[in-house]
Design an enzyme around this catalytic site. Sequence first.
Site, PDB file in Angstrom:
ATOM      1  N   ASN A 158       0.789  -1.243   0.000  1.00 56.22           N
ATOM      2  CA  ASN A 158       0.000   0.000   0.000  1.00 56.22           C
ATOM      3  C   ASN A 158       0.821   1.292   0.000  1.00 56.22           C
ATOM      4  O   ASN A 158       0.385   2.300  -0.527  1.00 56.22           O
ATOM      5  CB  ASN A 158      -1.040  -0.016   1.131  1.00 56.22           C
ATOM      6  CG  ASN A 158      -0.432  -0.177   2.495  1.00 56.22           C
ATOM      7  OD1 ASN A 158       0.729  -0.572   2.633  1.00 56.22           O
ATOM      8  ND2 ASN A 158      -1.208   0.112   3.518  1.00 56.22           N
ATOM      9  N   GLY A 240       2.868  -5.736   7.167  1.00 56.74           N
ATOM     10  CA  GLY A 240       1.919  -6.453   6.317  1.00 56.74           C
ATOM     11  C   GLY A 240       0.788  -7.016   7.157  1.00 56.74           C
ATOM     12  O   GLY A 240       0.476  -6.497   8.233  1.00 56.74           O
ATOM     13  N   SER A 241       0.208  -8.103   6.689  1.00 55.80           N
ATOM     14  CA  SER A 241      -0.989  -8.637   7.346  1.00 55.80           C
ATOM     15  C   SER A 241      -0.631  -9.339   8.663  1.00 55.80           C
ATOM     16  O   SER A 241       0.487  -9.828   8.849  1.00 55.80           O
ATOM     17  CB  SER A 241      -1.675  -9.631   6.413  1.00 55.80           C
ATOM     18  OG  SER A 241      -0.787 -10.674   6.103  1.00 55.80           O
ATOM     19  N   GLU A 260       4.673  -4.631  12.026  1.00 57.54           N
ATOM     20  CA  GLU A 260       3.691  -3.549  11.835  1.00 57.54           C
ATOM     21  C   GLU A 260       2.549  -4.161  11.049  1.00 57.54           C
ATOM     22  O   GLU A 260       2.677  -4.402   9.846  1.00 57.54           O
ATOM     23  CB  GLU A 260       4.324  -2.379  11.069  1.00 57.54           C
ATOM     24  CG  GLU A 260       5.529  -1.758  11.756  1.00 57.54           C
ATOM     25  CD  GLU A 260       5.188  -1.055  13.058  1.00 57.54           C
ATOM     26  OE1 GLU A 260       4.005  -0.758  13.297  1.00 57.54           O
ATOM     27  OE2 GLU A 260       6.114  -0.825  13.851  1.00 57.54           O
ATOM     28  N   LEU A 261       1.417  -4.429  11.727  1.00 59.68           N
ATOM     29  CA  LEU A 261       0.395  -5.288  11.121  1.00 59.68           C
ATOM     30  C   LEU A 261      -0.922  -4.542  10.875  1.00 59.68           C
ATOM     31  O   LEU A 261      -0.952  -3.323  10.807  1.00 59.68           O
ATOM     32  CB  LEU A 261       0.201  -6.523  12.010  1.00 59.68           C
ATOM     33  CG  LEU A 261       1.516  -7.240  12.375  1.00 59.68           C
ATOM     34  CD1 LEU A 261       1.254  -8.409  13.313  1.00 59.68           C
ATOM     35  CD2 LEU A 261       2.261  -7.715  11.137  1.00 59.68           C
ATOM     36  N   CYS A 294      -3.179   1.103   6.593  1.00 57.33           N
ATOM     37  CA  CYS A 294      -3.276   0.303   7.825  1.00 57.33           C
ATOM     38  C   CYS A 294      -4.009   1.036   8.927  1.00 57.33           C
ATOM     39  O   CYS A 294      -4.752   0.432   9.688  1.00 57.33           O
ATOM     40  CB  CYS A 294      -1.883  -0.092   8.292  1.00 57.33           C
ATOM     41  SG  CYS A 294      -0.791   1.311   8.502  1.00 57.33           S
ATOM     42  N   GLU A 392     -10.856  -5.937   9.279  1.00 53.11           N
ATOM     43  CA  GLU A 392     -10.152  -4.835   8.617  1.00 53.11           C
ATOM     44  C   GLU A 392     -10.625  -4.857   7.168  1.00 53.11           C
ATOM     45  O   GLU A 392     -10.307  -5.784   6.419  1.00 53.11           O
ATOM     46  CB  GLU A 392      -8.639  -5.075   8.690  1.00 53.11           C
ATOM     47  CG  GLU A 392      -7.836  -3.996   7.979  1.00 53.11           C
ATOM     48  CD  GLU A 392      -6.344  -4.308   7.897  1.00 53.11           C
ATOM     49  OE1 GLU A 392      -5.971  -5.469   7.608  1.00 53.11           O
ATOM     50  OE2 GLU A 392      -5.548  -3.384   8.109  1.00 53.11           O
TER      51      GLU A 392
HETATM   52  P1  NAD Z   1       0.807  -9.298   3.151  1.00 55.31           P
HETATM   53  O1  NAD Z   1       0.992  -9.794   4.547  1.00 55.31           O
HETATM   54  O2  NAD Z   1       0.047 -10.125   2.204  1.00 55.31           O
HETATM   55  O3  NAD Z   1       2.227  -9.052   2.464  1.00 55.31           O
HETATM   56  C1  NAD Z   1       3.209  -8.238   3.062  1.00 55.31           C
HETATM   57  C2  NAD Z   1       4.576  -8.717   2.611  1.00 55.31           C
HETATM   58  O4  NAD Z   1       4.809 -10.012   3.139  1.00 55.31           O
HETATM   59  C3  NAD Z   1       4.739  -8.839   1.098  1.00 55.31           C
HETATM   60  O5  NAD Z   1       6.033  -8.444   0.735  1.00 55.31           O
HETATM   61  C4  NAD Z   1       4.552 -10.311   0.867  1.00 55.31           C
HETATM   62  O6  NAD Z   1       5.172 -10.756  -0.320  1.00 55.31           O
HETATM   63  C5  NAD Z   1       5.236 -10.872   2.092  1.00 55.31           C
HETATM   64  N1  NAD Z   1       4.877 -12.246   2.469  1.00 55.31           N
HETATM   65  C6  NAD Z   1       3.783 -12.963   2.136  1.00 55.31           C
HETATM   66  N2  NAD Z   1       3.854 -14.197   2.683  1.00 55.31           N
HETATM   67  C7  NAD Z   1       5.006 -14.254   3.381  1.00 55.31           C
HETATM   68  C8  NAD Z   1       5.642 -15.231   4.189  1.00 55.31           C
HETATM   69  N3  NAD Z   1       5.117 -16.449   4.379  1.00 55.31           N
HETATM   70  N4  NAD Z   1       6.827 -14.922   4.772  1.00 55.31           N
HETATM   71  C9  NAD Z   1       7.372 -13.706   4.611  1.00 55.31           C
HETATM   72  N5  NAD Z   1       6.822 -12.733   3.850  1.00 55.31           N
HETATM   73  C10 NAD Z   1       5.650 -13.002   3.254  1.00 55.31           C
HETATM   74  O7  NAD Z   1       0.183  -7.827   3.290  1.00 55.31           O
HETATM   75  P2  NAD Z   1      -0.317  -6.843   2.129  1.00 55.31           P
HETATM   76  O8  NAD Z   1      -1.597  -7.367   1.576  1.00 55.31           O
HETATM   77  O9  NAD Z   1       0.791  -6.521   1.188  1.00 55.31           O
HETATM   78  O10 NAD Z   1      -0.593  -5.523   2.979  1.00 55.31           O
HETATM   79  C11 NAD Z   1      -1.784  -5.270   3.626  1.00 55.31           C
HETATM   80  C12 NAD Z   1      -1.671  -5.474   5.118  1.00 55.31           C
HETATM   81  O11 NAD Z   1      -0.555  -4.748   5.634  1.00 55.31           O
HETATM   82  C13 NAD Z   1      -2.876  -4.942   5.864  1.00 55.31           C
HETATM   83  O12 NAD Z   1      -3.262  -5.852   6.855  1.00 55.31           O
HETATM   84  C14 NAD Z   1      -2.354  -3.653   6.479  1.00 55.31           C
HETATM   85  O13 NAD Z   1      -3.062  -3.245   7.626  1.00 55.31           O
HETATM   86  C15 NAD Z   1      -0.946  -4.000   6.780  1.00 55.31           C
HETATM   87  N6  NAD Z   1      -0.131  -2.797   6.922  1.00 55.31           N
HETATM   88  C16 NAD Z   1       0.294  -2.428   8.169  1.00 55.31           C
HETATM   89  C17 NAD Z   1       1.017  -1.264   8.330  1.00 55.31           C
HETATM   90  C18 NAD Z   1       1.496  -0.818   9.696  1.00 55.31           C
HETATM   91  O14 NAD Z   1       2.373   0.034   9.764  1.00 55.31           O
HETATM   92  N7  NAD Z   1       0.957  -1.359  10.781  1.00 55.31           N
HETATM   93  C19 NAD Z   1       1.322  -0.466   7.230  1.00 55.31           C
HETATM   94  C20 NAD Z   1       0.866  -0.873   5.967  1.00 55.31           C
HETATM   95  C21 NAD Z   1       0.140  -2.044   5.832  1.00 55.31           C
END
Ligand code: NAD
Length: 490
Positions: A158, A240-241, A260-261, A294, A392
Amino acid sequence: MSQQAVTRLDKRMLIGGKWVDADERADVVHPYDGERVGSVPMATESQVAEAIDAAEAAFEESDLSAYERYELLSATARAVEERADEIARILTSEQGKPLPDARGEVDRAVQTLDLSAEQAKRMFGEYVPMDAQRGFAKDHCFTQREPLGVVAAITPFNFPLNLMVHKVGPALAAGNSVVGKPASNTPLTAVALFECLAEAADTIDASVPDGLFTLVTGSGSTVGDAILDHEAVEAISFTGSTSVGKYLANNSGMTEVTLELGGNDPTIVWRDTDIEAAAAQVVGGACSNAGQVCNSVERVLVPEDIEDEVVDALVDAAESLTVGDPFEAGTDVASMVDDDQFETVVELFEATVEAGATVECGGDYGGDLGPRTFEPTVLSDVTPDMPAAKAETFGPLVPVIAVEDFEEAIAEANNTEYGLEAGLFTQDIDRAKRAADEIDAGGVNINTVSGFRADHMPYGGFKDSGVGKEGIKYAVEHFSRSKLVGFHQG
Ligand code: NAD
């Protein structure tokens, strides 16, 4: 095809100072029209292992002083600044946010790099007054901060530029080597960032070892598992998630992990505020980047006696937004990043309406609006157990939940497994203080929405929203360790 989207940006990844390919490549597409933007290699596990070996060797070899690390990061900031318009175009092409917002993200990334450069000069330890304890008056102790080694930086789709900088900047500032892994659907802005780093490394006087900064692209699980398997990785910084974050936490052993989730952030609009002004901020906070933020406003909590007034103001604000092509001037809300993201929002919306919520405005998606595009949508009569209130949504939905009193507002704010940020609009200092004390979230923002973030402030959630803090100073602390040095006599 949008006139200004980038095409044919077929890039490589950066391992051991060389731009390398892989047997398989993955296409990157423009979210708004699905056209091909470019492609990147799909790193194999052995390539990731090789990249980490090279990063480890670079860390051992590097003797960059704090000032030289400052120079490297400042020069990178200037290189990004130089290419700002081009990088913003790449960002919109692969991620789909409106072009002015992409330009704003590039400006933020430049500042985040400059903040990181400055922080490189502030790796302070502290003098420990040993005479504070009986019998140690002749001893002298102090702490010094040291880098950890290889830091892995995994980022989401994002904010593909600024969130990568939030990890790479502080990791290098602290003297580590860093291995970056961007989201699979938005890797090309990260490639541009690493091109800027490579250019900066060539322009400064100091010798920057090959492999000090590495970029691997491809599947998250392949790269993630290779990172987890390699003993040289001393820290993993993940944004990420929550599901992937928990997987990393559960499998990372003794490795430092910062997470940071996700979030389901509440914003409370109380009676004693300028409702129109608050509503405009709430809608902005819920619909910016098509809701894919997020700390976006995921739930609006209002006293039941002013619910109608707040809903009317939210509808006015939502209807003033323009939905469309992210490259068209004036577009506020464009498409979701991909089909999965879009379908999640559609399902949550439909299930919430089915459960009894009222659509006050919006509610249209796909079709003439554009694929993967969802209108800013205000929902009333939402109860806490409805799908869009519980999950979310990561889309431009504005669910309004009525509460009886402030106590219930706080209880509802906390009625979630997440705890990223929260917002409260009020003129009452006691109410503000109470919210700050009682809301269980990493940040409580008074007189603005949950989505407030400046890049130098401590930022990070509680509960399922994460572990540890980002923000440059705090990330540098995470990416370094404190060592005690003592001088003793007799
Ligand atoms: P995602 O978890 O699908 O992917 C994030 C990253 O993790 C990507 O680079 C992906 O390729 C990688 N990934 C996927 N599977 C993995 C694994 N098994 N091991 C290691 N890495 C892996 O998340 P997304 O869809 O890209 O982003 C959306 C999520 O991120 C939302 O839940 C959002 O709230 C969160 N987010 C949090 C913050 C924060 O600062 N708290 C900021 C931005 C986004």
